[in-house]
Motif scaffolding. Structure first.
Motif, PDB file in Angstrom:
ATOM      1  N   GLU A  62     -91.207 -40.947  44.294  1.00 24.62           N
ATOM      2  CA  GLU A  62     -91.892 -40.710  45.565  1.00 24.62           C
ATOM      3  C   GLU A  62     -92.936 -41.774  45.838  1.00 24.62           C
ATOM      4  O   GLU A  62     -93.082 -42.246  46.975  1.00 24.62           O
ATOM      5  CB  GLU A  62     -92.535 -39.329  45.547  1.00 24.62           C
ATOM      6  CG  GLU A  62     -93.156 -38.934  46.873  1.00 24.62           C
ATOM      7  CD  GLU A  62     -92.133 -38.869  47.997  1.00 24.62           C
ATOM      8  OE1 GLU A  62     -92.466 -39.317  49.107  1.00 24.62           O
ATOM      9  OE2 GLU A  62     -91.008 -38.408  47.760  1.00 24.62           O
TER      10      GLU A  62
ATOM     11  N   ASP B 262    -100.170 -36.370  47.367  1.00 21.70           N
ATOM     12  CA  ASP B 262     -98.935 -35.600  47.478  1.00 21.70           C
ATOM     13  C   ASP B 262     -99.204 -34.186  46.958  1.00 21.70           C
ATOM     14  O   ASP B 262     -99.460 -33.974  45.770  1.00 21.70           O
ATOM     15  CB  ASP B 262     -97.845 -36.278  46.641  1.00 21.70           C
ATOM     16  CG  ASP B 262     -96.484 -35.594  46.771  1.00 21.70           C
ATOM     17  OD1 ASP B 262     -96.406 -34.571  47.489  1.00 21.70           O
ATOM     18  OD2 ASP B 262     -95.531 -36.084  46.145  1.00 21.70           O
TER      19      ASP B 262
ATOM     20  N   HIS C   8     -93.572 -34.731  54.666  1.00 21.45           N
ATOM     21  CA  HIS C   8     -92.599 -35.570  53.970  1.00 21.45           C
ATOM     22  C   HIS C   8     -91.268 -35.629  54.723  1.00 21.45           C
ATOM     23  O   HIS C   8     -90.589 -36.671  54.732  1.00 21.45           O
ATOM     24  CB  HIS C   8     -92.377 -35.032  52.549  1.00 21.45           C
ATOM     25  CG  HIS C   8     -91.321 -35.756  51.792  1.00 21.45           C
ATOM     26  ND1 HIS C   8     -90.025 -35.284  51.659  1.00 21.45           N
ATOM     27  CD2 HIS C   8     -91.368 -36.947  51.139  1.00 21.45           C
ATOM     28  CE1 HIS C   8     -89.330 -36.149  50.955  1.00 21.45           C
ATOM     29  NE2 HIS C   8     -90.114 -37.159  50.620  1.00 21.45           N
TER      30      HIS C   8
ATOM     31  N   SER D 121     -99.202 -39.371  43.456  1.00 22.70           N
ATOM     32  CA  SER D 121     -98.082 -38.458  43.293  1.00 22.70           C
ATOM     33  C   SER D 121     -97.620 -38.496  41.848  1.00 22.70           C
ATOM     34  O   SER D 121     -97.627 -39.563  41.215  1.00 22.70           O
ATOM     35  CB  SER D 121     -96.917 -38.828  44.214  1.00 22.70           C
ATOM     36  OG  SER D 121     -95.821 -37.961  43.995  1.00 22.70           O
ATOM     37  N   GLU D 122     -97.238 -37.347  41.318  1.00 22.19           N
ATOM     38  CA  GLU D 122     -96.701 -37.306  39.961  1.00 22.19           C
ATOM     39  C   GLU D 122     -95.274 -37.826  39.905  1.00 22.19           C
ATOM     40  O   GLU D 122     -94.758 -38.129  38.826  1.00 22.19           O
ATOM     41  CB  GLU D 122     -96.753 -35.875  39.426  1.00 22.19           C
ATOM     42  CG  GLU D 122     -98.170 -35.368  39.204  1.00 22.19           C
ATOM     43  CD  GLU D 122     -98.205 -33.981  38.605  1.00 22.19           C
ATOM     44  OE1 GLU D 122     -97.124 -33.332  38.560  1.00 22.19           O
ATOM     45  OE2 GLU D 122     -99.281 -33.549  38.172  1.00 22.19           O
ATOM     46  N   SER D 123     -94.638 -37.958  41.067  1.00 21.55           N
ATOM     47  CA  SER D 123     -93.265 -38.460  41.132  1.00 21.55           C
ATOM     48  C   SER D 123     -93.285 -39.976  41.324  1.00 21.55           C
ATOM     49  O   SER D 123     -93.722 -40.468  42.361  1.00 21.55           O
ATOM     50  CB  SER D 123     -92.516 -37.792  42.286  1.00 21.55           C
ATOM     51  OG  SER D 123     -91.290 -38.456  42.529  1.00 21.55           O
TER      52      SER D 123
END
Length: 646
Positions: A16, A64, A111, A11-13
């Motif tokens: 998250e 994600d 999610h 995930s780039e977050s």
């Protein structure tokens, strides 16, 4: 040893990722975790690809895709292309786009639900399904039941050996479990190899998924039988088969049994080292164009020495003419499980592939597989031919080893092959550092006519040039065995081949490198061995009849050498009944139905009467020396003359 595996969270977050990792870690601590499933993190696609490349314990990916479905799809395709054994899941918010319908995705999580316990159970169940060994588990369970045996085999679970003063040592040598597991078709819970509907069928389905086939069949008598089954399924008597002359002898046997009309394509030869390579692509494409009536094309990739075709353009040309492609991949069973070895024959579009699973993976000797991707597959006809060649009393330990070998390849093949590549590279460097022995590279092995054709080399097959040692390879082979306790794979006149496999350890590598280093240092300035170049194989002379017709005649024996010690000219023009194969290199000089000419006769006489006589299969040795079985005049007259092959 405790199992260990990881799910890669992408995930780039960062927030998250932290939330996902914490939730799954908490679930792992509270729920049963038989596979030691932990988490690994990646903040970008490139980081994810790097992680699966360096960590063989990553077996699942969770990507994600919220707000970045296009990028997620690209990453999923790249992960699947790099390691097709990975299970890939997608984290969504809302409904997935239609693009995911054709993506290699095992499942989806939403999610909004954040059900980490449920997700963890699903991921664990995925690992359980991938690592299942249905047949091996059933066999082990049956042995643990300790049933009394009132059926075959006659040793009754080893009881006839145990305690015997004459053969009791055999019981101790092979072990109780192996003998208890040597059962028969009298045990219904173990399914039937000849008509599987239970645990064998499920094990074969898992193998098909692992190797990328529509269907997979377990074979207990090697690729030799597998090749014959396929050819007899595809070919009726008189059907044309295109095949490279340097195919395994089982292919030539399959020609005889099927009654096929073979078109033999000339092998490429590295005369300096006595090694045969793939066919030149132009030769194959020309044969396809010249024989559009051909039913099948049979190729070997990789060769015994590790040379591989660029198969895709050949397969494409064959399919355009309606020709089925069969690839003997006996020596390349591991290719699917590391990107350094891919694409495999199945990935290149082959219709049928045979695997000697015991050669490159951890199955027992004789354990093999047939993989099928033919859209026109005739399952009934294949099964009839399979049963014709198979024993009605298959060895169950061989079947179990196929189940286990597939499990290992899927669950840890990438990691073990990465280690094998590292060992092979280091061994190559250490051998070359001796200054006497040298590992041959692709450019040394590939004949000139194959330059630019995309031929590749399996780096786990190390062919070592021993010319500078001043000793023939066979002598070095004996020294390695007797003095250093090392057994090699094979030799030619001036090469030794070492195989690096899943079972190769650094300790074994160190002992081999040390042995070669010592032998190199003991070379006391002796002259290098003079190269013994193989004479070129004689051209294939025209076939006078189908190989099957000649083979099944009685024939008569005619000596190769006449009374004066020279070639027996009476053989010229006669028709061979047998396949004559010198070892090395194992390429037929004569096949049944082929006329003997002066070149063939001279070649054979040199092989059996030269200063270094060779092992030659297909000749009969009696009081007259080496003899060839040929058609009698009456038999030849009874067979219709023609030009059945090239």
């Amino acid at each position: 040893m405790a199992l260990q595996s990881r799910v890669l969270l992408v995930s780039e977050s960062r927030a998250e990722l932290s939330e996902l990792a914490a939730g799954l870690a908490e679930a792992a601590g509270r729920l049963p975790n038989p596979f030691g499933l932990g988490v690994a993190l990646a903040h970008s696609s490139e980081e994810a690809l790097a992680r699966v490349a360096e960590d063989g314990d990553v077996l699942i990916g969770l990507v994600d895709a919220r707000g970045r479905e296009d990028a997620a799809l690209v990453l999923i395709e790249r992960l699947n292309a790099f390691r097709p054994e990975l299970s890939l899941y997608v984290l969504l918010s809302g409904r997935p786009s239609r693009a995911f319908a054709s993506a290699p995705v095992n499942g989806f999580f939403h999610h909004e639900e954040a059900d980490y316990h449920g997700w963890f159970r699903i991921l664990s169940a995925e690992l359980a399904e991938k690592s299942a060994t249905p047949f091996y588990d059933a066999l082990r369970s049956y042995v643990e039941m300790a049933k009394d045996s009132w059926h075959t085999p006659g040793h009754s679970g080893g009881d006839s050996f145990r305690g015997s003063p004459w053969v009791g040592d055999f019981y101790d040598f092979v072990g109780e479990n192996l003998l208890r597991a040597d059962l028969s078709v009298s045990v219904p819970m173990l399914d039937s190899l000849l008509a599987p509907t239970g645990v064998i069928a499920r094990a074969q389905d898992l193998a098909a998924q692992a190797f990328g086939a529509r269907e997979t069949f377990f074979v207990t008598n090697g690729s030799s039988t597998s090749n014959k089954v396929i050819l007899q399924t595809l070919l009726a008597p008189g059907d044309v088969l295109l095949l490279d002359r340097n195919c395994h002898k089982s292919v030539h046997h399959g020609v005889i049994l099927s009654g096929a009309r073979p078109v033999y394509l000339p092998s490429t030869l590295n005369r300096q080292y006595g090694l045969f390579g793939p066919l030149a692509r132009g030769t194959v494409l020309a044969a396809i164009a010249a024989h559009p009536e051909a039913r099948a094309l049979m190729l070997t990739s990789c060769t015994y020495d590790g040379l591989r075709y660029e198969l895709a353009p050949i397969v494409e040309a064959a399919h355009a003419s309606g020709i089925k492609v069969v690839v003997d991949e006996a020596w390349y069973t591991h290719g699917r499980f590391h990107p350094a070895f891919r694409p495999t024959a199945l990935e290149s579009g082959a219709d049928y592939v045979t695997h000697s699973t015991h050669k490159g993976l951890s199955a027992l000797s004789q354990a093999a597989m047939v993989h099928v991707n033919d859209p026109d597959f005739n399952a009934h006809l294949f099964r009839e031919n399979f049963n014709m060649f198979s024993s009605t009393s298959p060895q169950y330990s061989l079947i179990a080893s196929l189940d286990v070998a597939r499990r290992q390849a899927v669950m840890e093949g990438y990691r073990l092959l990465s280690r094998a590549l590292e060992i092979a590279n280091e061994l190559r460097e250490r051998i070359n550092a001796t200054g006497v022995f040298r590992v041959l590279e692709l450019e040394d092995l590939v004949p000139a006519e194959l330059a630019g054709e995309g031929v590749r080399l399996d780096p786990t097959k190390l062919t070592v040039d021993v010319t500078q040692s001043g000793q023939p390879a066979e002598a070095l082979r004996a020294v390695l065995f007797e003095r250093f306790n090392i057994q090699v794979e094979k030799t030619t006149y001036n090469t030794i081949t070492f195989l690096v496999s899943l079972g190769t350890t650094r300790s074994k590598m160190t002992r081999l490198a040390d042995a070669l280093g010592r032998l190199a240092s003991e070379k006391r300035g002796g002259p290098a061995q003079s190269p013994l170049k193989l004479p070129p194989l004689p051209e294939m002379t025209p076939l006078a009849c189908l190989p099957r017709d000649a083979f099944f005649e009685t024939g008569e024996k005619v000596a190769l050498v006449g009374e004066q010690g020279s070639a027996n000219l009476a053989l010229i023009g006669r028709i061979s009944c047998d396949q004559v194969v010198p070892y090395p290199p194992g390429i037929p000089v004569l096949v049944p139905g082929q006329r003997v000419d002066a070149a063939v006769l001279g070649y054979l006489v040199r092989l059996v009467g030269g200063p270094r006589p060779m092992e030659v299969h297909g000749l009969e040795i009696d009081e007259d020396g080496a003899c060839l079985r040929v058609l009698s005049a009456d038999e030849e007259a009874s067979l219709a003359e023609g030009s059945p092959g090239g």
